[in-house]
Design an enzyme around this catalytic site. Sequence first.
Site, PDB file in Angstrom:
ATOM      1  N   ARG A  68       0.843  -1.193   0.000  1.00 36.93           N
ATOM      2  CA  ARG A  68       0.000   0.000   0.000  1.00 36.93           C
ATOM      3  C   ARG A  68       0.877   1.241   0.000  1.00 36.93           C
ATOM      4  O   ARG A  68       1.882   1.302   0.725  1.00 36.93           O
ATOM      5  CB  ARG A  68      -0.904   0.037   1.246  1.00 36.93           C
ATOM      6  N   GLU A 124      -3.645   7.556  -4.848  1.00 34.89           N
ATOM      7  CA  GLU A 124      -3.979   6.827  -6.075  1.00 34.89           C
ATOM      8  C   GLU A 124      -5.275   7.390  -6.620  1.00 34.89           C
ATOM      9  O   GLU A 124      -6.197   7.617  -5.829  1.00 34.89           O
ATOM     10  CB  GLU A 124      -4.153   5.335  -5.786  1.00 34.89           C
ATOM     11  N   HIS A 152      -1.419  -0.160  -9.746  1.00 33.12           N
ATOM     12  CA  HIS A 152      -2.111  -1.046  -8.785  1.00 33.12           C
ATOM     13  C   HIS A 152      -2.699  -2.269  -9.501  1.00 33.12           C
ATOM     14  O   HIS A 152      -3.898  -2.534  -9.438  1.00 33.12           O
ATOM     15  CB  HIS A 152      -3.211  -0.277  -8.021  1.00 33.12           C
TER      16      HIS A 152
END
Length: 346
Positions: free
Chosen positions: A249, A278, A297
């Site tokens: 993360r 993000e 991602h």
Amino acid sequence: MEAARIGVVNVPLFGEFRDPSELVRSSGAELIKLSIDPREEPEEAAGKLADLDVVIAGSTPIYDRRLFARLPRLKAVIRWGVGYDNVVLEDATREGVIASRLPAYVLRDSVAEHTIALILSLLRRIPAADSYVREGRWEEGDVEGLRELVGERIEEKIVGIIGLGNIGLRVLELLKPLKPRRIIVYDPYVSGEVVRALGADRAGSLEELLALSDIITIHAPLTPETRRMLDRRAFEKMKPGAYLVNTARGGIIDPDALLWALESGILKAAALDVFDPEPIPADHPILRRGNVILTPHIGSGTISSYKRMDEYSIQEALRILRGEKPLWILNPEVLESPRLRAKIRV
Ligand code: NAD
């Protein structure tokens, strides 16, 4: 009776590799795909989610009290993935919402393989080599450019794994046949005995792992304890010229400290599948750095994982709507909640 509505929120590729309407057809439930800008105010986001019974949730937006309080019909949020840092469990429980996620085995190997791909891409400069060929520098005979593409062997490197859970363990297994010089693990919740049995060494502290590792790869969840775990002080403890890989993360790394480490040479290069925030804004300085490999991602992004993630998340949603116990519930105490029972009997 009105059909139950399952909303798939911020999972743009949901249903691309398997037709999910097949999975819901016999249930009578309706499936709706939605996208929400993570920067939207909760009032605005809630307006779009208001008539949903279940949300199948991407890694954004944040599901907390501000949203739940505005969604009286919502019975469950199911993370289409395993990291649930964007679902505040206490808030879900208080508002009578089931929080659930997928079992790690549906995506563990995909994320671990992406991690290995990033480590080898860093060591062998794959994206830069690709640009060298496309930009005609090979044909021009650009020796200077060619020199920069000379890589390094993993055999010479000490690899440090932060977080030895499902994904970290699979990364360790995949690394072993590549024969790095040594593998070190930092995970305060895993014993030295377990780590040794896996053929690795346990670091007693994060600092120890940072000081010893040539390649650092992060596989811990984002929690209050791990948020900004790699800050300026942590980068200062690293071996100069280390490589950093993050497929866990973005919030685990302080982005300003990361930029500083990339500029100062503490890090030779980094490969990041996740970032804070993000998506990465188009004008973010990280995008201008040559010594960074970025992927959007997609750690779990393989056809086999995505098929199973779609299937398992729908099945969990239908179980909840039928009043059956969810298989991967994160807040089981909510099952006793009168607020949940007023909405559904589980
Ligand atoms: P997991 O829960 O099985 O393992 C996490 C490990 O981290 C555990 O062993 C835990 O003890 C350890 N840990 C906890 N706090 C720590 C700390 N302070 N320092 C070091 N280690 C610590 O989770 P997993 O299935 O292996 O997934 C790991 C993370 O990967 C997820 O939480 C998620 O954020 C991320 N992930 C990313 C993608 C992607 O697409 N890039 C996909 C899936 C998961």
